[in-house]
Design a protein around this motif. Structure first.
Motif, mmCIF file in Angstrom:
data_model
loop_
_atom_site.group_PDB
_atom_site.id
_atom_site.type_symbol
_atom_site.label_atom_id
_atom_site.label_comp_id
_atom_site.label_asym_id
_atom_site.label_seq_id
_atom_site.Cartn_x
_atom_site.Cartn_y
_atom_site.Cartn_z
ATOM 1 N N ASP A 411 0.844 -1.199 0.000
ATOM 2 C CA ASP A 411 0.000 0.000 0.000
ATOM 3 C C ASP A 411 0.875 1.243 0.000
ATOM 4 O O ASP A 411 1.080 1.895 1.026
ATOM 5 C CB ASP A 411 -0.936 -0.023 1.211
ATOM 6 N N ASP A 412 1.402 1.550 -1.182
ATOM 7 C CA ASP A 412 2.278 2.700 -1.358
ATOM 8 C C ASP A 412 1.945 3.332 -2.702
ATOM 9 O O ASP A 412 1.759 2.618 -3.691
ATOM 10 C CB ASP A 412 3.747 2.246 -1.324
ATOM 11 N N PRO A 413 1.869 4.688 -2.772
ATOM 12 C CA PRO A 413 1.534 5.329 -4.052
ATOM 13 C C PRO A 413 2.505 5.007 -5.178
ATOM 14 O O PRO A 413 2.131 5.108 -6.359
ATOM 15 C CB PRO A 413 1.571 6.822 -3.708
ATOM 16 N N GLY A 414 3.720 4.620 -4.850
ATOM 17 C CA GLY A 414 4.693 4.304 -5.882
ATOM 18 C C GLY A 414 4.740 2.832 -6.242
ATOM 19 O O GLY A 414 5.736 2.379 -6.838
ATOM 20 N N TYR A 415 3.700 2.088 -5.905
ATOM 21 C CA TYR A 415 3.654 0.647 -6.194
ATOM 22 C C TYR A 415 2.339 0.330 -6.903
ATOM 23 O O TYR A 415 1.286 0.858 -6.534
ATOM 24 C CB TYR A 415 3.777 -0.150 -4.893
ATOM 25 N N ALA A 416 2.372 -0.519 -7.923
ATOM 26 C CA ALA A 416 1.209 -0.690 -8.801
ATOM 27 C C ALA A 416 0.098 -1.542 -8.201
ATOM 28 O O ALA A 416 -1.061 -1.397 -8.584
ATOM 29 C CB ALA A 416 1.657 -1.318 -10.129
ATOM 30 N N ILE A 417 0.401 -2.430 -7.268
ATOM 31 C CA ILE A 417 -0.615 -3.300 -6.659
ATOM 32 C C ILE A 417 -0.779 -2.873 -5.211
ATOM 33 O O ILE A 417 0.013 -3.251 -4.334
ATOM 34 C CB ILE A 417 -0.202 -4.788 -6.748
ATOM 35 N N ARG A 418 -1.825 -2.098 -4.954
ATOM 36 C CA ARG A 418 -2.005 -1.509 -3.621
ATOM 37 C C ARG A 418 -2.656 -2.476 -2.647
ATOM 38 O O ARG A 418 -2.283 -2.506 -1.475
ATOM 39 C CB ARG A 418 -2.838 -0.228 -3.742
ATOM 40 N N THR A 419 -3.671 -3.205 -3.096
ATOM 41 C CA THR A 419 -4.376 -4.136 -2.205
ATOM 42 C C THR A 419 -4.633 -5.447 -2.928
ATOM 43 O O THR A 419 -4.638 -5.520 -4.164
ATOM 44 C CB THR A 419 -5.723 -3.562 -1.732
ATOM 45 N N ARG A 420 -4.881 -6.477 -2.109
ATOM 46 C CA ARG A 420 -5.083 -7.809 -2.680
ATOM 47 C C ARG A 420 -6.175 -8.530 -1.907
ATOM 48 O O ARG A 420 -6.152 -8.602 -0.670
ATOM 49 C CB ARG A 420 -3.783 -8.599 -2.604
ATOM 50 N N LEU A 421 -7.146 -9.070 -2.647
ATOM 51 C CA LEU A 421 -8.125 -9.987 -2.075
ATOM 52 C C LEU A 421 -7.740 -11.402 -2.493
ATOM 53 O O LEU A 421 -7.420 -11.648 -3.661
ATOM 54 C CB LEU A 421 -9.532 -9.675 -2.569
ATOM 55 N N VAL A 422 -7.786 -12.325 -1.555
ATOM 56 C CA VAL A 422 -7.441 -13.716 -1.818
ATOM 57 C C VAL A 422 -8.662 -14.576 -1.559
ATOM 58 O O VAL A 422 -9.345 -14.400 -0.543
ATOM 59 C CB VAL A 422 -6.269 -14.180 -0.922
ATOM 60 N N PHE A 423 -8.926 -15.489 -2.453
ATOM 61 C CA PHE A 423 -10.088 -16.369 -2.327
ATOM 62 C C PHE A 423 -9.771 -17.677 -3.061
ATOM 63 O O PHE A 423 -8.894 -17.718 -3.935
ATOM 64 C CB PHE A 423 -11.340 -15.711 -2.917
ATOM 65 N N PRO A 424 -10.458 -18.774 -2.758
ATOM 66 C CA PRO A 424 -10.169 -20.055 -3.420
ATOM 67 C C PRO A 424 -10.732 -20.106 -4.841
ATOM 68 O O PRO A 424 -11.743 -19.466 -5.156
ATOM 69 C CB PRO A 424 -10.854 -21.085 -2.524
ATOM 70 N N ARG A 436 -6.814 -17.613 -5.661
ATOM 71 C CA ARG A 436 -6.984 -16.676 -6.759
ATOM 72 C C ARG A 436 -7.031 -15.265 -6.164
ATOM 73 O O ARG A 436 -7.212 -15.097 -4.952
ATOM 74 C CB ARG A 436 -8.274 -16.976 -7.545
ATOM 75 N N TYR A 437 -6.916 -14.241 -7.032
ATOM 76 C CA TYR A 437 -6.656 -12.903 -6.517
ATOM 77 C C TYR A 437 -7.470 -11.853 -7.277
ATOM 78 O O TYR A 437 -7.723 -11.976 -8.480
ATOM 79 C CB TYR A 437 -5.171 -12.567 -6.649
ATOM 80 N N ALA A 438 -7.851 -10.797 -6.531
ATOM 81 C CA ALA A 438 -8.415 -9.587 -7.124
ATOM 82 C C ALA A 438 -7.618 -8.420 -6.569
ATOM 83 O O ALA A 438 -7.559 -8.212 -5.350
ATOM 84 C CB ALA A 438 -9.891 -9.446 -6.785
ATOM 85 N N TYR A 439 -6.979 -7.665 -7.446
ATOM 86 C CA TYR A 439 -6.077 -6.606 -7.028
ATOM 87 C C TYR A 439 -6.711 -5.228 -7.188
ATOM 88 O O TYR A 439 -7.495 -4.993 -8.112
ATOM 89 C CB TYR A 439 -4.784 -6.659 -7.851
ATOM 90 N N ASN A 440 -6.349 -4.334 -6.258
ATOM 91 C CA ASN A 440 -6.765 -2.925 -6.316
ATOM 92 C C ASN A 440 -8.282 -2.760 -6.286
ATOM 93 O O ASN A 440 -8.812 -1.790 -6.835
ATOM 94 C CB ASN A 440 -6.185 -2.230 -7.556
ATOM 95 N N VAL A 441 -8.972 -3.696 -5.667
ATOM 96 C CA VAL A 441 -10.425 -3.598 -5.486
ATOM 97 C C VAL A 441 -10.727 -3.070 -4.083
ATOM 98 O O VAL A 441 -11.453 -2.095 -3.908
ATOM 99 C CB VAL A 441 -11.104 -4.960 -5.727
ATOM 100 N N ALA A 442 -10.138 -3.725 -3.076
ATOM 101 C CA ALA A 442 -10.280 -3.235 -1.701
ATOM 102 C C ALA A 442 -9.636 -1.861 -1.596
ATOM 103 O O ALA A 442 -8.566 -1.602 -2.155
ATOM 104 C CB ALA A 442 -9.619 -4.208 -0.727
ATOM 105 N N GLY A 443 -10.318 -0.948 -0.905
ATOM 106 C CA GLY A 443 -9.757 0.373 -0.696
ATOM 107 C C GLY A 443 -9.891 1.311 -1.862
ATOM 108 O O GLY A 443 -9.358 2.429 -1.807
ATOM 109 N N ALA A 444 -10.562 0.909 -2.927
ATOM 110 C CA ALA A 444 -10.670 1.761 -4.109
ATOM 111 C C ALA A 444 -11.964 2.550 -4.138
ATOM 112 O O ALA A 444 -12.238 3.249 -5.112
ATOM 113 C CB ALA A 444 -10.570 0.913 -5.373
ATOM 114 N N GLY A 445 -12.776 2.460 -3.073
ATOM 115 C CA GLY A 445 -13.972 3.285 -2.976
ATOM 116 C C GLY A 445 -15.089 2.897 -3.909
ATOM 117 O O GLY A 445 -15.851 3.761 -4.369
ATOM 118 N N PHE A 446 -15.241 1.607 -4.230
ATOM 119 C CA PHE A 446 -16.323 1.186 -5.129
ATOM 120 C C PHE A 446 -17.625 1.040 -4.349
ATOM 121 O O PHE A 446 -17.694 0.328 -3.342
ATOM 122 C CB PHE A 446 -15.973 -0.135 -5.819
#
Length: 895
Positions: A411-424, A436-446
């Motif tokens: 979780d850094d502005p200079g890094y491309a993958i800020r958050t990660r959701l992990v699920f089977p 399996r993974y979903a990136y930049n979903v958590a914390g993105a204000g959706f």
């Protein structure tokens, strides 16, 4: 100016690759656009430390759907301009799983008329792979190609272009592996490689250039930007250590950010019938048109479900406090000149939202993510573009997908993958369960997430407490589930394992390398019946001629002597015809044709053609024998076997001679039926024959009607193999047609003596063959069908009224006398020695020989038109007892 717009001017000015660059010394070298297009992250991968994270691909970084689709569409338009409209229509686009499945589809959209296929890592029951390749640096390497149309990869022929699409072109290994595998199956003259970025090293570029020269093909590259990745020494080891250090500090997955998980609502899409969910099995221009027509209505259904949801939502339940956690670089990308429309749309959305908030109105969710699923990228992308267009300024729509790829989140502005959701995993993957993974979903204000999966992935694991839907519900105010029906190709009924060819000495007296018989061995089955009994059953409609076998004729000493003399006299003539037809085939169908003789008359000729090619050119041509049955067609199982082991375009069918051309027509019709029923396409039904007296084909050794000694005998000159058998109780739908090996006749076998005698004259006739071939290749060899016209005339003149009972030419007349009940023999006046064996057989069977004029053949055999046992006249009347025919043809069996 709204609070959101103000933050856009001050936030996310840091490049999303800085964090990796500062710690590992990794750098992107190239044009200014590389920084806009790419960020950097770290992999959990033992083969490569860094990950280039695309800002316009829609895989790891949520982006406007119009930007994602537009990036691929623009590349497709450039390919179309490169190829020209005509060649673009003949091109085939192939995208790579999983990351580039949507990009490749968008490129195909830009070409407009090109069909699309993407590789897959998901095996599909009942669909046999048409090919595959490896991706050396990937965490999951095996790519399968599963087109429903097995000819899709063949495209429009050798000149058609294959367009290969990947998100990045890093080393070129994947493309080289793909082209190498597919070029072996379907060689072509041109390939176009498309990628968002070309990051190859100079050495990798040289390697592709050399490979293109090696295969003799033109290779073009179309990319949006190019550069290189500078990697310091030891970066892999230091990167792995850095990943381990970071993962020890932070949780594996982003913790929940809403007090109460959102509800999950299923929305019915009403996906158009017959339209595939993507390109796994192929996607045609017709599919594209049907989907385009259905998209607006599907977007309206999603929008209605969103309107019915709770207001506000998101990580802050309507507050703007977490807006600063939008992944780095996202708003800067909206401002780029190529995406100015996206920037305007975001500002319009903010303005409308601010007005709504000031006036106290309740609106639909303000920030919506359409989330695709692994390889299912295109369907959710197009749903996203349609929803983006429909909602306009009312909501900001973003798009990304889940992935199999494990990537470190920081979780850094200079890094491309800020958050990660992990699920089977929830689609029962072939390689077993896993994260399996979903990136930049958590914390993105959706405020809402529309999860789009195919029906194969709509499993209990998807809905489990730790599944994808539950994890999404922890980070948004509303979750919609939209399920696209998984496309199931029409199954092709093929056996799990096709039978293998039979070879001598276990089946036939030919050497194992001379011919492979695509037959099943029925040697232990009683199939023979007396000639008259078979004829009566055939003409009465009670049986087909291929359902039984005639009793094998055993030649008398006089007939055997006639065969020997005829062979010695005509060996050079046959050798010349063998050489001429083989050279013609090599010139027009070469350089390495696959000879497929029509059993059994064509088999000795096929063996001789193979021997000529080896003797004169050192070629070791494959040779098989296949069954074709008049009225029943060709052996479809044998054709499938050939297509599985050879390119159908290389197959050359071979026969001994033509009569009236019935088998020529039968083969053409049979191949057409075979392809129409779903069989592999590409077989050329043209037959190459030793002699074409009927003028029925354009590939022949001669058009003279003379005695070919192999026509004088049955199995004893054809490797001791019977004619072929097709009977429902013996031959199943996945079996080869049947045949018998008459081992007991070995003492009378002259099969190899015939071959050796003819082959011994090859050198003697070589010069004549060269002259004859040159003359034939320059001549008009179009079929005249002169023989067919003569047969129709004879059928009417002699009151037969059935062309199947008129057998023209020396070869066919011989078979009438050996296998059927002959009525008359018509001999061309002055035919001479070529008919000596015909006259001897006719005398033995008590069949009259009529001398006639104006006959295009040396002779014609007439089968009895109204056969009843003992009949001799065309009216079917019986003759007195004691005649050879009335006694059941004993004169033949005694001979």
């Amino acid at each position: 100016m709204s609070e959101r717009a103000t933050r856009e001017e001050t936030v996310n000015v840091v490049w999303s690759g800085n964090w990796v660059a500062e710690r590992l010394g990794v750098a992107l070298e190239g044009g200014d656009e590389l920084g806009d297009l790419l960020g950097l992250a770290l992999r959990r991968n033992p083969k490569r430390a860094h990950l280039l994270v695309s800002n316009v691909l829609g895989k790891h970084v949520p982006q406007l759907p119009s930007v994602v689709h537009g990036a691929g569409y623009e590349l497709g338009e450039r390919v179309r301009a490169l190829l020209g409209p005509q060649e673009a229509r003949r091109a085939v686009v192939l995208g790579y799983a999983e990351t580039a499945t949507g990009l490749g589809h968008a490129v195909a959209d830009g070409l407009r008329d090109a069909p699309y296929l993407h590789s897959t890592r998901r095996p599909v029951a009942g669909v046999a792979p048409a090919g595959g390749f490896e991706e050396s640096h990937s965490h999951a390497t095996s790519h399968l190609l599963l087109p429903e149309d097995r000819d899709l990869l063949a495209g429009g022929g050798p000149a058609s272009t294959l367009v290969l699409v990947d998100d990045e072109f890093s080393t070129g290994n994947t493309v080289l592996n793909t082209v190498r595998a597919l070029h072996a199956l379907h060689p072509r003259e041109r390939y176009v490689i498309v990628a968002l970025v070309d990051m190859r090293s100079p050495a990798d570029r040289d390697r592709l250039t050399a490979f293109a020269a090696e295969i003799g093909a033109r290779v073009d590259l179309v990319t949006r930007a190019a550069g290189t990745v500078a990697l310091p020494d030891g970066v892999l080891e230091r990167g792995q250590a850095l990943v381990a250090e970071q993962e020890a500090r932070v949780p594996a997955s982003a913790p929940p950010s809403v007090p109460v998980p959102a509800r999950v609502t299923r929305v019915a899409l009403d996906w158009p019938t017959g339209v595939p969910d993507g390109g796994r099995h192929g996607f045609t221009p017709d599919h594209r048109a049907a989907l385009e027509a259905a998209l607006p209505a599907m977007a309206e259904r999603i929008a209605a479900a969103l309107d019915g949801g709770a207001p506000g939502g998101g990580d802050d339940h309507g507050q703007d406090g977490d807006r600063d956690r939008i992944p780095a670089g996202e708003h800067d990308r909206d401002r780029s000149p190529a995406r100015g429309q996206g920037q305007d749309r975001v500002r319009d959305q903010d303005r409308v939202r601010d007005q709504d908030r000031d006036q106290g109105r309740v609106r639909a969710p303000r920030r919506v993510l359409v989330l695709g699923f692994e390889e299912l990228m295109y369907a959710p992308l197009r749903l996203g573009t349609a929803l983006e267009e429909l909602l306009g300024a009312r909501a900001e729509v973003r798009y990304s997908t889940t992935t199999r790829s494990p990537v470190l989140a920081v979780d850094d502005p200079g890094y491309a993958i800020r958050t990660r959701l992990v699920f089977p995993a929830h689609d029962d993957p072939a390689d077993g369960p896993g994260d399996r993974y979903a990136y930049n979903v958590a914390g993105a204000g959706f405020d809402a997430v529309v999860a789009v999966v195919d029906s194969t992935a709509d499993t209990p694991a998807l809905h489990a407490p730790d599944g994808l839907l539950a994890r999404l519900a922890e980070h948004t105010g509303q979750v919609l589930l939209a399920v696209v029906p998984s496309y199931t190709p029409t199954p092709v009924q093929e056996p799990a394992v096709l039978p293998e060819p039979l070879r001598g000495p276990d089946f036939s007296s030919y050497a194992p390398d001379e011919v492979g018989w695509l037959l099943q061995d029925l040697s232990d089955t009683e199939l023979e019946a007396p000639t008259e009994e078979r004829e009566e059953a055939i003409q009465s409609g009670g049986a087909h001629y291929a359902e039984s076998l005639p009793v094998e004729y055993q030649p008398s000493p006089a007939y055997q002597a006639l065969f020997t003399a005829a062979l010695e006299t005509s060996a050079a003539r046959i050798a010349r015809a063998v050489g001429t037809v083989t050279e013609t085939v090599l010139a027009e169908r070469g350089p390495r044709p696959v000879l497929v003789s029509l059993a059994r008359a064509g088999t000795p000729v096929g063996v001789l053609m193979r021997r000529w090619a080896r003797h004169r050119h050192g070629l070791d041509l494959p040779h098989y024998a296949i069954s074709i049955v008049r009225g029943r067609g060709i052996d479809a199982t044998a054709l499938r076997w050939l297509a599985a082991h050879h390119d159908p375009a290389d197959v050359v069918f071979v026969d001994g001679w033509t009569g009236k051309g019935a088998i020529t027509r039968e083969l053409a019709a049979a191949v057409e039926v075979f392809e129409a029923s779903g069989g592999p396409a590409g077989f050329d039904p043209e037959i190459a024959v030793l002699a074409d007296p009927g003028g029925c084909v354009r590939t022949y050794g001669t058009r003279e009607d003379f005695l070919i000694p192999s026509a004088c005998l049955n199995s004893t000159v054809s490797g001791l193999i019977s004619r072929t058998v097709l009977r429902a109780d013996l031959v199943g739908p996945d079996d080869f047609h049947g045949g018998k090996f008459y081992r007991e006749l070995a003492a009378s076998d002259v099969s190899n003596h015939f071959l050796d005698t003819v082959a011994a004259r090859f050198d003697d006739v070589a010069a004549e063959v060269d002259d004859a071939t040159k003359e034939l290749l320059a001549a008009d060899r179009a079929p005249t069908w002169e023989g067919w016209a003569a047969v129709e005339r004879i059928s009417e003149e002699y009151g037969i009224h059935d062309v199947n009972l008129v057998k023209p030419g020396v070869g066919e007349t011989t078979r009438v006398l050996l296998r059927r009940v002959p009525w008359k023999i018509l001999a061309r006046r002055g035919a001479g020695p070529d008919l000596e064996h015909i006259r001897l057989l006719a005398e033995q069977r008590g069949v009259p020989v009529e001398e006639v004029d104006d006959l295009p053949y040396s002779c014609v055999g007439l089968i009895h038109p109204r056969f009843t046992r003992g009949a001799t006249g065309a009216d079917g009347k019986a003759v007195a007892a004691g005649s050879p025919v009335a006694d059941g043809g004993e004169a033949v069996r005694e001979a």
